[in-house]
Design a protein around this motif. Structure first.
Motif, PDB file in Angstrom:
ATOM      1  N   SER A  32       0.808  -1.223   0.000  1.00 61.52           N
ATOM      2  CA  SER A  32       0.000   0.000   0.000  1.00 61.52           C
ATOM      3  C   SER A  32       0.841   1.272   0.000  1.00 61.52           C
ATOM      4  N   LEU A  33       2.164   1.143  -0.024  1.00 67.33           N
ATOM      5  CA  LEU A  33       3.048   2.300   0.104  1.00 67.33           C
ATOM      6  C   LEU A  33       3.493   2.798  -1.270  1.00 67.33           C
ATOM      7  N   GLN A  34       3.191   4.051  -1.593  1.00 63.04           N
ATOM      8  CA  GLN A  34       3.673   4.687  -2.812  1.00 63.04           C
ATOM      9  C   GLN A  34       4.989   5.378  -2.492  1.00 63.04           C
ATOM     10  N   LEU A  35       6.085   4.839  -3.043  1.00 59.89           N
ATOM     11  CA  LEU A  35       7.411   5.327  -2.670  1.00 59.89           C
ATOM     12  C   LEU A  35       7.791   6.617  -3.375  1.00 59.89           C
ATOM     13  N   LEU A  36       7.224   6.881  -4.555  1.00 57.06           N
ATOM     14  CA  LEU A  36       7.658   8.013  -5.367  1.00 57.06           C
ATOM     15  C   LEU A  36       6.645   9.149  -5.332  1.00 57.06           C
ATOM     16  N   ARG A  37       7.167  10.376  -5.277  1.00 58.12           N
ATOM     17  CA  ARG A  37       6.295  11.542  -5.323  1.00 58.12           C
ATOM     18  C   ARG A  37       5.529  11.552  -6.644  1.00 58.12           C
ATOM     19  N   GLN A  38       4.233  11.856  -6.543  1.00 58.89           N
ATOM     20  CA  GLN A  38       3.380  11.823  -7.717  1.00 58.89           C
ATOM     21  C   GLN A  38       3.368  13.172  -8.435  1.00 58.89           C
ATOM     22  N   GLY A  39       3.160  13.121  -9.748  1.00 62.72           N
ATOM     23  CA  GLY A  39       3.102  14.318 -10.572  1.00 62.72           C
ATOM     24  C   GLY A  39       3.923  14.149 -11.830  1.00 62.72           C
ATOM     25  N   ASP A  40       3.553  14.872 -12.888  1.00 63.09           N
ATOM     26  CA  ASP A  40       4.180  14.693 -14.195  1.00 63.09           C
ATOM     27  C   ASP A  40       5.672  14.989 -14.191  1.00 63.09           C
ATOM     28  N   ARG A  41       6.143  15.827 -13.247  1.00 60.02           N
ATOM     29  CA  ARG A  41       7.554  16.207 -13.210  1.00 60.02           C
ATOM     30  C   ARG A  41       8.363  15.341 -12.242  1.00 60.02           C
ATOM     31  N   PHE A  42       7.706  14.428 -11.535  1.00 64.56           N
ATOM     32  CA  PHE A  42       8.362  13.734 -10.432  1.00 64.56           C
ATOM     33  C   PHE A  42       8.547  12.261 -10.762  1.00 64.56           C
ATOM     34  N   GLY A  43       8.194  11.340  -9.849  1.00 65.61           N
ATOM     35  CA  GLY A  43       8.497   9.943 -10.092  1.00 65.61           C
ATOM     36  C   GLY A  43       9.994   9.712 -10.090  1.00 65.61           C
ATOM     37  N   CYS A  44      10.491   9.080 -11.138  1.00 63.18           N
ATOM     38  CA  CYS A  44      11.932   8.864 -11.318  1.00 63.18           C
ATOM     39  C   CYS A  44      12.222   8.928 -12.806  1.00 63.18           C
ATOM     40  N   PHE A  45      13.069   9.891 -13.213  1.00 65.80           N
ATOM     41  CA  PHE A  45      13.346  10.015 -14.633  1.00 65.80           C
ATOM     42  C   PHE A  45      14.833   9.763 -14.922  1.00 65.80           C
ATOM     43  N   PRO A  46      15.134   9.252 -16.125  1.00 64.16           N
ATOM     44  CA  PRO A  46      16.530   9.038 -16.523  1.00 64.16           C
ATOM     45  C   PRO A  46      17.181  10.366 -16.899  1.00 64.16           C
ATOM     46  N   MET A  47      18.411  10.560 -16.418  1.00 66.94           N
ATOM     47  CA  MET A  47      19.209  11.721 -16.800  1.00 66.94           C
ATOM     48  C   MET A  47      20.237  11.268 -17.831  1.00 66.94           C
ATOM     49  N   VAL A  48      20.113  11.769 -19.045  1.00 64.77           N
ATOM     50  CA  VAL A  48      20.990  11.378 -20.141  1.00 64.77           C
ATOM     51  C   VAL A  48      20.745  12.368 -21.294  1.00 64.77           C
ATOM     52  N   PRO A  49      21.752  12.835 -21.984  1.00 60.81           N
ATOM     53  CA  PRO A  49      23.164  12.448 -21.988  1.00 60.81           C
ATOM     54  C   PRO A  49      24.038  13.211 -20.999  1.00 60.81           C
ATOM     55  N   TRP A  50      23.439  13.909 -20.027  1.00 60.68           N
ATOM     56  CA  TRP A  50      24.240  14.442 -18.919  1.00 60.68           C
ATOM     57  C   TRP A  50      23.382  14.494 -17.668  1.00 60.68           C
ATOM     58  N   CYS A  51      24.062  14.691 -16.514  1.00 58.56           N
ATOM     59  CA  CYS A  51      23.402  14.679 -15.206  1.00 58.56           C
ATOM     60  C   CYS A  51      23.632  16.025 -14.516  1.00 58.56           C
ATOM     61  N   GLY A  52      22.603  16.504 -13.855  1.00 53.72           N
ATOM     62  CA  GLY A  52      22.738  17.773 -13.149  1.00 53.72           C
ATOM     63  C   GLY A  52      22.967  18.914 -14.117  1.00 53.72           C
ATOM     64  N   ARG A  53      23.687  19.930 -13.640  1.00 52.67           N
ATOM     65  CA  ARG A  53      23.866  21.161 -14.414  1.00 52.67           C
ATOM     66  C   ARG A  53      25.146  21.135 -15.240  1.00 52.67           C
ATOM     67  N   ILE A  54      25.068  21.739 -16.442  1.00 53.16           N
ATOM     68  CA  ILE A  54      26.248  22.102 -17.220  1.00 53.16           C
ATOM     69  C   ILE A  54      26.405  23.617 -17.092  1.00 53.16           C
ATOM     70  N   ARG A  55      27.569  24.055 -16.666  1.00 55.46           N
ATOM     71  CA  ARG A  55      27.782  25.494 -16.467  1.00 55.46           C
ATOM     72  C   ARG A  55      27.510  26.282 -17.754  1.00 55.46           C
ATOM     73  N   ASP A  56      26.571  27.216 -17.663  1.00 53.22           N
ATOM     74  CA  ASP A  56      26.191  28.087 -18.787  1.00 53.22           C
ATOM     75  C   ASP A  56      25.714  27.301 -20.005  1.00 53.22           C
ATOM     76  N   GLY A  57      25.417  26.010 -19.801  1.00 50.74           N
ATOM     77  CA  GLY A  57      24.932  25.179 -20.899  1.00 50.74           C
ATOM     78  C   GLY A  57      25.975  24.842 -21.935  1.00 50.74           C
ATOM     79  N   ARG A  58      27.273  25.087 -21.628  1.00 49.79           N
ATOM     80  CA  ARG A  58      28.330  24.862 -22.631  1.00 49.79           C
ATOM     81  C   ARG A  58      29.283  23.762 -22.180  1.00 49.79           C
ATOM     82  N   PHE A  59      29.695  22.947 -23.146  1.00 50.70           N
ATOM     83  CA  PHE A  59      30.713  21.944 -22.846  1.00 50.70           C
ATOM     84  C   PHE A  59      31.631  21.779 -24.052  1.00 50.70           C
ATOM     85  N   ARG A  60      32.826  21.282 -23.759  1.00 44.94           N
ATOM     86  CA  ARG A  60      33.826  21.038 -24.798  1.00 44.94           C
ATOM     87  C   ARG A  60      33.592  19.667 -25.416  1.00 44.94           C
ATOM     88  N   ASP A  61      33.540  19.644 -26.737  1.00 39.62           N
ATOM     89  CA  ASP A  61      33.333  18.427 -27.500  1.00 39.62           C
ATOM     90  C   ASP A  61      34.460  18.355 -28.520  1.00 39.62           C
TER      91      ASP A  61
END
Length: 262
Positions: A32-61
């Protein structure tokens, strides 16, 4: 196959997977226990092709500087794969495999595969990024929003990191490693023997988040939820600790959540 919602079951455990909403796990019910917060932005989502923040949105490729959209100004955050629909490649009663093609605004065509496998006492998530052509830096991670409260008491978070990444005013690691500080956190921690974080809802459930990866972000600044995010590198890691995806070597990672009823 389609991107219709999927329900997996194992005993009295139910998982709701929404490929059409960024490949998000929308709910995980243990009894009966719902472990994940409910809502379209919540639950558990995959982070890819990067995780967290990229400074100023720029990276070296290689020799090029790439600019990603600033979806969390002044930075870009949590990748692009959560913003669109995934497709279902295979599904059974307790396992689903979904895929997502990476393209614009990400500069390199690639495929992400996410395997979601449920048992009566565990959930194993395995993700991989494959390139068709060019090599490029990438990261993999997971962003679960665990409900802070499942009963009369808040969750207890227990882990023993080797270090904490010092966080600057811009919420990005400064490059300095410091002794772990008490919460509240929106911080990245190093666990060189692998991620190992235990969440305990007293009298109800103990859940362990584990991964062979050595980076975890813990976020508990919101009243409703606590996030424990295993990932293949720290925030801004495309710049500071790039992991290359090549035609011969995909980037792969996994995390397992194991729970015990108290």
């Amino acid at each position: 196959m389609s991107n219709e919602d999927i329900t997996l079951t194992a005993g009295d455990v139910t998982l709701h997977l929404h490929p059409g909403n960024g490949g998000r796990i929308a709910g995980l019910e243990v009894g009966s226990l719902q472990l994940l917060r409910q809502g379209d932005r919540f639950g558990c989502f995959p982070m890819v092709p990067w995780c967290g923040r990229i400074r100023d949105g720029r990276f070296r490729d290689g020799a090029t500087t790439v600019q990603m959209p600033l979806n969390s100004p002044p930075h870009a955050i949590h990748g692009t794969a959560r913003d669109g629909a995934w497709r279902t490649a295979r599904v059974s009663a307790s396992e689903a495999v979904i895929t997502r093609e990476l393209g614009a605004p990400w500069p390199h065509p690639a495929r992400v595969t996410h395997d979601v496998r449920l048992t009566e006492d565990s959930l194993t998530l395995t993700m991989g990024v494959e390139t068709y052509d060019d090599s490029f830096p990438a990261q993999i991670g997971w962003h679960p929003w665990f409900n802070r409260n499942l009963g009369d008491q808040d969750v207890q978070v227990d882990f023993s990191p080797a270090w904490q990444e010092e966080r600057g005013a811009d919420h990005l690691p400064t490059g300095n490693r410091i002794d772990p500080k008490p919460g509240p956190w929106d911080d990245c921690f190093g666990m060189p023997d692998g991620v190992d974080v235990t969440l305990t809802w007293p009298g109800l459930l103990e859940l362990k988040v584990a991964s062979r990866e050595q980076w975890v972000v813990v976020y508990d600044e919101q009243r409703e939820a606590v996030c424990v995010e295993p990932q293949t590198g720290p925030p801004n890691g495309l710049n500071t600790l790039p992991r290359l995806v090549t035609p011969l070597e995909p980037l792969e990672a996994a995390t397992t959540w194991t729970w015990t009823r108290l």
